[in-house]
Design a protein around this motif. Structure first.
Motif, PDB file in Angstrom:
ATOM      1  N   ILE A 258       0.345  -1.175   0.315  1.00 44.78           N
ATOM      2  CA  ILE A 258      -0.685  -0.231   0.075  1.00 44.78           C
ATOM      3  C   ILE A 258       0.984   1.014   0.062  1.00 44.78           C
ATOM      4  CG2 ILE A 258      -1.837   1.617   1.540  1.00 44.78           C
ATOM      5  CD1 ILE A 258      -2.797  -1.306   2.182  1.00 44.78           C
ATOM      6  N   ASN A 259       0.784   2.443  -0.941  1.00 47.41           N
ATOM      7  CA  ASN A 259       1.338   3.416  -1.154  1.00 47.41           C
ATOM      8  C   ASN A 259       0.987   4.264   0.475  1.00 47.41           C
ATOM      9  OD1 ASN A 259       2.129   5.899  -1.439  1.00 47.41           O
ATOM     10  ND2 ASN A 259       2.303   5.934  -3.553  1.00 47.41           N
ATOM     11  N   ILE A 260       1.397   4.248   1.477  1.00 49.06           N
ATOM     12  CA  ILE A 260       0.831   5.172   2.422  1.00 49.06           C
ATOM     13  C   ILE A 260       1.131   6.323   2.347  1.00 49.06           C
ATOM     14  CG2 ILE A 260       0.663   5.306   4.961  1.00 49.06           C
ATOM     15  CD1 ILE A 260       2.165   2.300   5.518  1.00 49.06           C
ATOM     16  N   LYS A 261       1.693   7.101   2.252  1.00 50.53           N
ATOM     17  CA  LYS A 261       2.246   8.001   1.458  1.00 50.53           C
ATOM     18  C   LYS A 261       0.917   9.286   0.551  1.00 50.53           C
ATOM     19  CE  LYS A 261       6.901   8.421   2.016  1.00 50.53           C
ATOM     20  NZ  LYS A 261       7.993   9.001   1.600  1.00 50.53           N
ATOM     21  N   ARG A 262       0.536   8.708  -0.434  1.00 52.77           N
ATOM     22  CA  ARG A 262      -0.757   8.406  -1.379  1.00 52.77           C
ATOM     23  C   ARG A 262      -2.072   8.344  -0.482  1.00 52.77           C
ATOM     24  NH1 ARG A 262      -0.174   6.623  -6.675  1.00 52.77           N
ATOM     25  NH2 ARG A 262       1.513   7.095  -7.117  1.00 52.77           N
ATOM     26  N   ARG A 263      -1.953   7.203   0.541  1.00 56.49           N
ATOM     27  CA  ARG A 263      -3.602   7.677   0.651  1.00 56.49           C
ATOM     28  C   ARG A 263      -3.609   8.798   1.942  1.00 56.49           C
ATOM     29  NH1 ARG A 263      -3.509   5.744  -3.191  1.00 56.49           N
ATOM     30  NH2 ARG A 263      -4.333   3.192  -3.376  1.00 56.49           N
ATOM     31  N   LEU A 264      -2.148   8.486   3.093  1.00 58.21           N
ATOM     32  CA  LEU A 264      -2.324   9.249   3.646  1.00 58.21           C
ATOM     33  C   LEU A 264      -2.599  11.020   2.765  1.00 58.21           C
ATOM     34  CD1 LEU A 264       0.512   9.072   6.456  1.00 58.21           C
ATOM     35  CD2 LEU A 264      -2.046   8.377   6.108  1.00 58.21           C
ATOM     36  N   LEU A 265      -2.067  11.809   2.200  1.00 52.72           N
ATOM     37  CA  LEU A 265      -2.101  12.789   1.224  1.00 52.72           C
ATOM     38  C   LEU A 265      -3.765  13.034   1.026  1.00 52.72           C
ATOM     39  CD1 LEU A 265      -1.480  15.390   0.379  1.00 52.72           C
ATOM     40  CD2 LEU A 265      -0.944  14.281  -2.000  1.00 52.72           C
ATOM     41  N   LEU A 266      -4.264  11.900   0.120  1.00 55.11           N
ATOM     42  CA  LEU A 266      -5.673  11.985  -0.567  1.00 55.11           C
ATOM     43  C   LEU A 266      -6.712  12.146   0.463  1.00 55.11           C
ATOM     44  CD1 LEU A 266      -7.342  11.958  -2.638  1.00 55.11           C
ATOM     45  CD2 LEU A 266      -7.980   9.960  -2.560  1.00 55.11           C
TER      46      LEU A 266
END
Length: 371
Positions: A258-266
Motif C-alpha cells: 500500500i502506498n501509505i504516503k499517497r493515501r494519507l495525502l488524499l
C-alpha cells in the motif's frame, strides 16, 4: 454500524426523553428542525475527520479552516458580488488545496500531523483576520443564504424519503444475496424484512415530523449526501479499505504494497475539502462571516467521531457513527440552551462525555485483548 454506535442511538433517545421531560418544547417539530439544522455543519466536518482518525492521524486545523473558507466565501459574495455557484466552487477548491499542502508535509516530509495541523490552526486564523480586516462580513445574497437556511418542500421531502427507503431496501437485500452467493451465513428473510420496515419507519417518520414545520433542512440533505458518498468510499473502494488497514497496522500495510504516503495525502485533501463545505454551510446559516467562526469546532468534530465509535488509535470508525455523535453533541447544546443553563455547563457536560467515550473505547479494546 458497530455495537457502540447502536449504544449511542440508545443514549441519544435517553437524552431526548430527559430534555423533553424537562422542557416540553424540545421534541416539537420546530425545535427538532432547528436541531438538525444546527448539527449539519459539525456533521459534515466529522465525516471528513473520521477518515483522518481511522488512518491514525489527527487534524486540529479544521475549525480555523471553516472560519477561513467561510470568510473567503463571504468576501467573494459580498465584497466582489460573485454569484453563488462560482463562490462555492472556489471555496471548495481552496479547502482541497489546503488539504494538499498539509497532507504533503505530513505524508512526504514526515512532520507529525499534530504539529502541521496545529500550525495550520494558527495560520488560517491569522489569514482570516488579515483578509477580513477583522470585520464581520454581511449580509450575504439570498441565493447563498439558501445553502444554510432553506428547507425542502413537503412534496420534495416525501419524494426523497421514498427514494431513500427504496435504496435502503435494495442495499439490505443485495448485501444478503451477495453473502449467499459467496457461501456466508445470512440472517433469515424475516429479519431482513424487519430491518427494512424499521428503517422505513425511521425515514418516513423523520420526514413527517420535519414536514410539520417547514420541511427537511437543506443543510441536513447535504449531510446525508456526504454520508452516502463517504460511506461508499470507506466501505466499497480499495482506497477506503487501505485507509482502515493503514490505521490498523501501518507497517503491515506498507509491506503489503500500500502506498501509505499517497493515501494519507488524499485523506487530508478529502477532510479539508469537507471543512470548506462546512464553512459554506455555517456562513450561509448565520448570514455572516465573523473572525471567530469555527472557533473550537475541531474539538466538536473529534468528539463527534469518538462518541460515534471512531477509535483514536486508528483502524476503526464509521461515518454513520460520527453523524450520531454529532447529533448527540448538538442535542446537548440545544437541550441545555432551551433550559437556559449557563454556557459553562455545556462545556463541562460535553467534556465529560468525551472522556467517557474514550474510556469506553480503551476498555473495549483491552477486553478484546484479554478474551
Amino acid at each position: 454500524m458497530d455495537v457502540r454506535a447502536y449504544t449511542m442511538i440508545g443514549a441519544l433517545v435517553v437524552i431526548w426523553l430527559l430534555f423533553s421531560l424537562m422542557n416540553e418544547t424540545f421534541l416539537t417539530p420546530r425545535n427538532l428542525s432547528n436541531l438538525f439544522l444546527q448539527m449539519s455543519g459539525t456533521a459534515v466536518l466529522a465525516i471528513g475527520m473520521v477518515l483522518v482518525i481511522v488512518a491514525g492521524q489527527i487534524d486540529l486545523s479544521v475549525g480555523s479552516l471553516v472560519g477561513l473558507t467561510g470568510g473567503v466565501a463571504a468576501i467573494l459574495n459580498v465584497w466582489y458580488d460573485w454569484n453563488t455557484v462560482p463562490v462555492v466552487i472556489v471555496t471548495i477548491a481552496l479547502g482541497a488545496v489546503v488539504g494538499l499542502i498539509q497532507g504533503w508535509w505530513i505524508a512526504y516530509r514526515a512532520v507529525p500531523a499534530f504539529i502541521v495541523t496545529l500550525g495550520g490552526m494558527l495560520v488560517y486564523r491569522g489569514i482570516l483576520l488579515m483578509v477580513s480586516g477583522s470585520k464581520t462580513i454581511a449580509p450575504l445574497s439570498p441565493a447563498f443564504r439558501k445553502i444554510g437556511q432553506a428547507y425542502m418542500g413537503t412534496g420534495t421531502g416525501l419524494l426523497l424519503a421514498v427514494i431513500a427507503l427504496l435504496i435502503t431496501v435494495f442495499v439490505i437485500f443485495r448485501k444478503r444475496a451477495s453473502r449467499i452467493q459467496y457461501g456466508f451465513e445470512v440472517s433469515s428473510v424475516e429479519i431482513s424484512i424487519a430491518k427494512s420496515v424499521g428503517y422505513g419507519v425511521l425515514i418516513l417518520g423523520f420526514t413527517f415530523v420535519m414536514n410539520q414545520y417547514q420541511g427537511i433542512p437543506v443543510p441536513f440533505v447535504t449531510v446525508i449526501l456526504m454520508a452516502i458518498i463517504f460511506t461508499f468510499i470507506s466501505k466499497n473502494t480499495v482506497f477506503g479499505r487501505q485507509v482502515y488497514a493503514i490505521g490498523g497496522n501501518a507497517e503491515a500495510s506498507s509491506l503489503s504494497g500500500i502506498n501509505i504516503k499517497r493515501r494519507l495525502l488524499l485523506v487530508f485533501v478529502l477532510c479539508n475539502t469537507l471543512a470548506a463545505v462546512s464553512g459554506i454551510i455555517f456562513t450561509a446559516r448565520l448570514n455572516a462571516a465573523t473572525v471567530t467562526a469555527g472557533n473550537m469546532l475541531e474539538l466538536d468534530a473529534i468528539a463527534a467521531c469518538v462518541i460515534g465509535g471512531t477509535s483514536l488509535v486508528g483502524g476503526a470508525g464509521t461515518i454513520p457513527g460520527a453523524i450520531i455523535g454529532a447529533l448527540v453533541m448538538a442535542s446537548l447544546d440545544n437541550g441545555m440552551s432551551i433550559m437556559n443553563l449557563d454556557s459553562y455547563w455545556q462545556y463541562i457536560v460535553k467534556g465529560l462525555i468525551l472522556v467517557m467515550a474514550v474510556w469506553v473505547d480503551i476498555y473495549t479494546r483491552q477486553k478484546k485483548k484479554v478474551s
